[in-house]
Design a protein around this motif. Sequence first.
Motif, PDB file in Angstrom:
ATOM      1  N   SER A  31     -55.240  -3.590  92.700  1.00 24.35           N
ATOM      2  CA  SER A  31     -55.527  -2.218  93.079  1.00 24.35           C
ATOM      3  C   SER A  31     -55.355  -2.074  94.593  1.00 24.35           C
ATOM      4  CB  SER A  31     -56.945  -1.885  92.645  1.00 24.35           C
ATOM      5  OG  SER A  31     -57.468  -0.847  93.390  1.00 24.35           O
ATOM      6  N   VAL A  32     -54.385  -1.261  94.993  1.00 29.14           N
ATOM      7  CA  VAL A  32     -54.144  -1.001  96.409  1.00 29.14           C
ATOM      8  C   VAL A  32     -54.278   0.504  96.606  1.00 29.14           C
ATOM      9  CG1 VAL A  32     -52.520  -1.185  98.323  1.00 29.14           C
ATOM     10  CG2 VAL A  32     -52.555  -2.941  96.556  1.00 29.14           C
ATOM     11  N   SER A  33     -55.309   0.904  97.307  1.00 31.56           N
ATOM     12  CA  SER A  33     -55.571   2.334  97.450  1.00 31.56           C
ATOM     13  C   SER A  33     -54.843   2.962  98.628  1.00 31.56           C
ATOM     14  CB  SER A  33     -57.073   2.576  97.584  1.00 31.56           C
ATOM     15  OG  SER A  33     -57.570   1.894  98.719  1.00 31.56           O
ATOM     16  N   ASP A  34     -54.367   2.152  99.555  1.00 31.36           N
ATOM     17  CA  ASP A  34     -53.704   2.691 100.743  1.00 31.36           C
ATOM     18  C   ASP A  34     -52.251   3.042 100.440  1.00 31.36           C
ATOM     19  OD1 ASP A  34     -56.030   2.240 102.149  1.00 31.36           O
ATOM     20  OD2 ASP A  34     -55.376   0.295 102.892  1.00 31.36           O
ATOM     21  N   GLU A  35     -51.834   4.214 100.907  1.00 33.99           N
ATOM     22  CA  GLU A  35     -50.444   4.624 100.756  1.00 33.99           C
ATOM     23  C   GLU A  35     -49.563   3.813 101.697  1.00 33.99           C
ATOM     24  OE1 GLU A  35     -50.222   8.774 101.510  1.00 33.99           O
ATOM     25  OE2 GLU A  35     -51.289   9.309  99.682  1.00 33.99           O
ATOM     26  N   LEU A  36     -48.254   3.987 101.552  1.00 31.04           N
ATOM     27  CA  LEU A  36     -47.306   3.292 102.418  1.00 31.04           C
ATOM     28  C   LEU A  36     -47.523   3.687 103.879  1.00 31.04           C
ATOM     29  CD1 LEU A  36     -44.856   1.413 102.625  1.00 31.04           C
ATOM     30  CD2 LEU A  36     -43.410   3.427 102.342  1.00 31.04           C
ATOM     31  N   GLY A  37     -47.722   4.953 104.125  1.00 31.09           N
ATOM     32  CA  GLY A  37     -48.019   5.432 105.476  1.00 31.09           C
ATOM     33  C   GLY A  37     -46.813   5.458 106.395  1.00 31.09           C
ATOM     34  N   ASP A  38     -47.098   5.704 107.656  1.00 28.72           N
ATOM     35  CA  ASP A  38     -46.049   5.766 108.672  1.00 28.72           C
ATOM     36  C   ASP A  38     -45.588   4.361 109.049  1.00 28.72           C
ATOM     37  OD1 ASP A  38     -46.020   8.535 108.815  1.00 28.72           O
ATOM     38  OD2 ASP A  38     -47.697   8.562 110.227  1.00 28.72           O
ATOM     39  N   PRO A  39     -44.377   4.260 109.605  1.00 30.57           N
ATOM     40  CA  PRO A  39     -43.873   2.940 109.993  1.00 30.57           C
ATOM     41  C   PRO A  39     -44.701   2.334 111.124  1.00 30.57           C
ATOM     42  CG  PRO A  39     -42.380   4.660 110.730  1.00 30.57           C
ATOM     43  CD  PRO A  39     -43.415   5.318 109.888  1.00 30.57           C
ATOM     44  N   PRO A  40     -44.749   1.010 111.189  1.00 25.80           N
ATOM     45  CA  PRO A  40     -45.466   0.368 112.297  1.00 25.80           C
ATOM     46  C   PRO A  40     -44.808   0.705 113.638  1.00 25.80           C
ATOM     47  CG  PRO A  40     -44.589  -1.264 110.739  1.00 25.80           C
ATOM     48  CD  PRO A  40     -44.150   0.072 110.271  1.00 25.80           C
ATOM     49  N   GLU A  41     -45.578   0.563 114.689  1.00 25.89           N
ATOM     50  CA  GLU A  41     -45.089   0.893 116.035  1.00 25.89           C
ATOM     51  C   GLU A  41     -43.885   0.042 116.442  1.00 25.89           C
ATOM     52  OE1 GLU A  41     -45.934   3.444 117.995  1.00 25.89           O
ATOM     53  OE2 GLU A  41     -47.146   4.080 116.279  1.00 25.89           O
ATOM     54  N   TRP A  42     -43.801  -1.182 115.942  1.00 25.69           N
ATOM     55  CA  TRP A  42     -42.703  -2.060 116.357  1.00 25.69           C
ATOM     56  C   TRP A  42     -41.368  -1.669 115.755  1.00 25.69           C
ATOM     57  CZ3 TRP A  42     -40.658  -4.545 112.176  1.00 25.69           C
ATOM     58  CH2 TRP A  42     -41.496  -4.754 111.078  1.00 25.69           C
TER      59      TRP A  42
END
Length: 132
Positions: A31-42
């Motif tokens: 179970s992974v509740s976090d979405e993909l989200g924005d790209p990392p800063e790098w």
Amino acid sequence: MARPRTPKAKAEVTGQASVRRKKFEARNEPSVSDELGDPPEWIKDTEQNKAREAWQTLRLDIPWLNSSHRILVATASNILGRMIAGQDCGVQAMNLLRQCLGQMGATPADASKAGAKPDGEKTDPADEFFDT
């Protein structure tokens, strides 16, 4: 070789989970509740590589991805970003992108295995004959 298992999240998005309820009800997945989200800063957009733009494209085109897929998406967005920027990508890079997309369940062959409907077809024509 056996076909790779369809992730439960992908099955829910494509409707396969409702068609083959028993198969997916019993499936235990992390179970992974976090979405993909924005790209990392790098991950940076440059003239030679539009990796951040590619990340956003992949995030929108493959809605079942979550935070556990971030490294795989970073790899794919790096290659796709080079393509978006108009750079020449070699055969090895294109093959790696194809493999990444296949692992994420984002190729046409994967969509057909999951029972995704073609663009524009919103309902099953047989629904009028069956009680669902």
